[in-house]
Structure formats: C-alpha cells, structure tokens
Design an enzyme around this catalytic site. Sequence first.
Site, mmCIF file in Angstrom:
data_model
loop_
_atom_site.group_PDB
_atom_site.id
_atom_site.type_symbol
_atom_site.label_atom_id
_atom_site.label_comp_id
_atom_site.label_asym_id
_atom_site.label_seq_id
_atom_site.Cartn_x
_atom_site.Cartn_y
_atom_site.Cartn_z
ATOM 1 N N LYS A 86 0.858 -1.190 0.000
ATOM 2 C CA LYS A 86 0.000 0.000 0.000
ATOM 3 C C LYS A 86 0.892 1.237 0.000
ATOM 4 C CE LYS A 86 -3.812 -0.095 2.482
ATOM 5 N NZ LYS A 86 -4.705 -0.294 3.661
HETATM 6 O O1 G3P Z 1 -6.976 1.271 5.149
HETATM 7 C C1 G3P Z 1 -7.911 2.316 5.189
HETATM 8 C C2 G3P Z 1 -9.100 2.019 6.039
HETATM 9 O O2 G3P Z 1 -8.766 1.079 7.036
HETATM 10 C C3 G3P Z 1 -9.632 3.277 6.670
HETATM 11 O O3 G3P Z 1 -10.739 2.979 7.436
HETATM 12 O O4 G3P Z 1 -12.337 3.337 9.262
HETATM 13 O O5 G3P Z 1 -10.059 4.366 9.416
HETATM 14 O O6 G3P Z 1 -11.730 5.263 7.806
HETATM 15 P P1 G3P Z 1 -11.241 4.049 8.540
#
Ligand code: G3P
Length: 227
Positions: A86
């Site tokens: 990533k």
């Molecule tokens: O890898 C990106 C994803 O995990 C973001 O999720 O819930 O932190 O917006 P969030």
Amino acid sequence: MKLYIDTANLEAIREGMKYYPLIGVTTNPTLLSREGGDPVETLKAIRALIGEDRQLHVQVTETEADKMVEEARAIVALLGKNTFIKVPVGEVGLQVTAALAALGIGVTETAIFTAGQALLAARAGASYVAPYVNRLDNILADGVAVVRDIADTFAMHDIDTEVLAASFKSPEQVIRVALAGGHTATLPPDVLKGLLTHPLTGAAIDSFAADWNNAFGGKTLREMLNK
Ligand code: G3P
C-alpha cells in the site's frame, strides 16, 4: 465484489477466515499500531494464518521514494507471494508505484479521495486503488459516488486496475459500493458481521426447527436417514 477483512487483529482474522469468503487481509499503520507488540511478528503471523494464496496488503511507512521501494522489497521478501504494497497517493507515491510496478510488485494506492487521484494511480501502475468511503461520507461528500466515478472511468478506458473500497462503517455502504461497480472492498470485522446478520433470518431458522421438532420428535433428518 470480492471481500477482504480490514484488521491486523489475529483473532478477528482467524474468525473471519473460518466463516467468511474472504480473499485476503488489508492492514495499515493505524491497524498495526492498535495491536501493539512487534508489527513484523504480527505481519508474519497474519501470513501464516491466511496461507500463501490469500492476499495480504501492507502499507509502507517510509516517506522518501528510495526508502519506500527498499521497504516494499523487504516486505515482499518477508511475506511472499500475494503480498501487495500500500502506497499513499501523492507525487512520491506515484513515483514509487511506477518503480514497484516495474519490479513486478503489486501496489494498492491508498488514501484515495477523488477519481483524479485514482486515474493517476492506475496509470502509474497500481493494481488496486483504495477510496475511503466513510471518510468521504463523514465530511458530507459522497463516497459511493467517488467509487462509481472511478469504476466507470476504468471501465470506459479499459483500465484493469481494480477499486478496493475501504473505510466502511455500515453494511449499507458496502452494498451501495457493490452496486456502484466497486470490484473489491475491505471491511472491518463488525461491518462484515453486519452484512450477514438479519433478525428475520434468525426467526426463520428458529421456526423451521420448532416445526420440525414438533412434527418429528426432535430427530434430525440425518438420524432418520441413518436408521
Ligand atoms: O486502510 C484504510 C481504512 O482502514 C480506513 O478505514 O475506518 O479508518 O476510515 P477508517
């Protein structure tokens, strides 16, 4: 739409792999930091748990291009095939994406919030782009619309990069992303469970069991077949 679990928690991954049709695990620095301990050991344990055929997505932590490439190569050397790197989108991110693609290393361009970013990442050679659906919704933007724009753009221009939609807080967002053409999505464990759960399902299963037991005295069909 194919599904990943978005966590670095070993117990959640073990349970996810046991019950759900998942093609892999996505992590990020925040998710790894939540687990504490040694993140290298955590990543090795995740790979051991999911086997070599499922995908494991790991984010670089370096910020200079050369070091990001070196770090990515070390991650792939440690975690083997079906490991995707990533890379946060940006000028250096695009540069690193092109370098990793040239080395045959799969890249997931992350922290995507617009179709323009996704197009650039795809053209740089990313295998996946990860738009953050809920974080867009949280600022009164439309995460699903961004996914639709990316998926439509890729389809229109025969780009084989896939959308790996991320940042979900509800099962409804997941289905709306699927209908918008998202190719894959990574879900936190609670959203994955939420996608499966419905109160009428439990009620239906309970009434099947009650009717059967009332009529046949608690013997299962297997027991009857084996008599
Ligand atoms: O890898 C990106 C994803 O995990 C973001 O999720 O819930 O932190 O917006 P969030």
